[in-house]
Write a protein that holds these residues in place. Structure first.
Motif, PDB file in Angstrom:
ATOM      1  N   ASP A 102       0.808  -1.227   0.000  1.00 41.54           N
ATOM      2  CA  ASP A 102       0.000   0.000   0.000  1.00 41.54           C
ATOM      3  C   ASP A 102       0.839   1.275   0.000  1.00 41.54           C
ATOM      4  OD1 ASP A 102      -2.405  -1.400  -0.013  1.00 41.54           O
ATOM      5  OD2 ASP A 102      -2.438  -1.573   2.160  1.00 41.54           O
ATOM      6  N   TYR A 114       2.344   4.638  -1.434  1.00 39.26           N
ATOM      7  CA  TYR A 114       2.010   5.598  -2.483  1.00 39.26           C
ATOM      8  C   TYR A 114       3.263   6.229  -3.084  1.00 39.26           C
ATOM      9  CZ  TYR A 114       2.806   9.512   0.760  1.00 39.26           C
ATOM     10  OH  TYR A 114       3.377  10.408   1.635  1.00 39.26           O
ATOM     11  N   ASN A 169       0.158   1.170  -4.045  1.00 40.84           N
ATOM     12  CA  ASN A 169      -0.709   2.277  -4.444  1.00 40.84           C
ATOM     13  C   ASN A 169       0.131   3.452  -4.931  1.00 40.84           C
ATOM     14  OD1 ASN A 169      -3.343   1.196  -3.860  1.00 40.84           O
ATOM     15  ND2 ASN A 169      -2.859   1.395  -1.685  1.00 40.84           N
ATOM     16  N   GLU A 227       1.649   6.522  -6.510  1.00 35.69           N
ATOM     17  CA  GLU A 227       1.168   7.680  -7.249  1.00 35.69           C
ATOM     18  C   GLU A 227       2.319   8.529  -7.769  1.00 35.69           C
ATOM     19  OE1 GLU A 227      -1.382   9.765  -4.603  1.00 35.69           O
ATOM     20  OE2 GLU A 227      -2.861   8.151  -4.479  1.00 35.69           O
ATOM     21  N   ASN A 257      -0.685  -0.426  -9.770  1.00 32.42           N
ATOM     22  CA  ASN A 257      -0.515   0.741  -8.914  1.00 32.42           C
ATOM     23  C   ASN A 257      -1.508   1.816  -9.340  1.00 32.42           C
ATOM     24  OD1 ASN A 257       1.836   0.599  -6.860  1.00 32.42           O
ATOM     25  ND2 ASN A 257       2.700  -0.407  -8.664  1.00 32.42           N
ATOM     26  N   LYS A 258      -1.264   3.060  -8.958  1.00 33.84           N
ATOM     27  CA  LYS A 258      -2.168   4.170  -9.292  1.00 33.84           C
ATOM     28  C   LYS A 258      -1.419   5.288 -10.011  1.00 33.84           C
ATOM     29  CE  LYS A 258      -5.386   3.276  -5.484  1.00 33.84           C
ATOM     30  NZ  LYS A 258      -6.051   3.837  -4.275  1.00 33.84           N
TER      31      LYS A 258
END
Length: 235
Positions: free
Chosen positions: A24, A26, A49, A51, A70-71
């Motif tokens: 998790d 970012y 996650n 970014e 991922n994001k």
């Protein structure tokens, strides 16, 4: 998860390959590039996650980068990585194909393998049910035209015929998408997990053909409204 801490049980470093998946994150935890940056040849950060890729510039010898699930979106920025040969970034949030390809063209001059499946920028049925094989083939021509050293794109080898076509016509085959609020019809949910398409299915190499041409549609139903536009002088 707190970015300043690293789950040691999820971290794996062996033979210059660093893996830190499913945590998790970012962004890249600073501990990773401080401890391993100068040593890593292969980096796997999938199932997080992510970014941003801040800190990636410390992995100066990187040859393979896995960022699946991922994001990461169109605002993503890459540092120059002259030795990077493989980039797998499946199932993220990239929509602007031309912008993305221009970034990696500038930063990864040695890139020979790229996979973009399950991003809106990759127009096939995995990301958009309204796309077909001809949309996907035009996408391949454009990417191959821009990334001249590419040997594999998504799950297929770049063929000699594709490269020849890309050299002559690839620059005219940019794939553009309208804004999401202009798209009609229900949106198809995208699953959150996607496996990197390796190894390549060698049996399918060179067998794909794109279809091009114009289609003329004629309405022959009894409820046609075409007659509304015929004036008396046309009868």
């Amino acid at each position: 998860m707190e970015e300043s801490h690293v789950n040691v049980s999820a971290l794996s470093f062996e033979k210059n390959r660093l893996s830190y998946c499913g945590q998790d994150c970012y962004k890249i935890p600073p501990t990773l590039w401080k401890m391993y940056g100068a040593k890593v040849l292969q980096l796997d950060l999938s199932y997080n996650n992510m970014e941003t890729l801040k800190g990636l510039e410390h992995f100066t010898k990187l040859q393979e980068l896995i960022l699946d699930n991922n994001k990461l979106g169109d605002s993503i920025n890459f540092p120059p990585l002259p030795f990077l040969r493989t980039l797998s970034i499946n199932n993220n949030q990239i929509t602007d194909l031309e912008g993305f390809i221009n970034k990696i063209c500038d930063c990864f001059p040695s890139l020979s393998y790229l996979s973009l499946l399950r991003n809106k920028a990759c127009p096939n049925e995995l990301s958009d049910r309204d796309k077909d094989d001809s949309d996907y083939q035009r996408y391949r021509y454009f990417v191959i035209h821009t990334l001249r050293n590419l040997q594999f794109l998504d799950s297929r080898r770049v063929t000699f015929a594709e490269r020849s076509e890309a050299i002559t016509r690839g620059q005219f085959m940019r794939v553009r998408r309208p804004p999401d609020d202009q798209l009609d019809g229900p949106k198809v949910p995208v699953t959150t997990a996607y496996q990197r398409p390796l190894p390549v299915d060698l049996a399918s190499l060179g067998k794909h053909r794109g279809a091009y041409g114009k289609c003329n549609y004629k309405y022959t139903g009894k409820h046609s409204e075409g007659n509304r536009f015929i004036v008396n002088s046309d009868l």
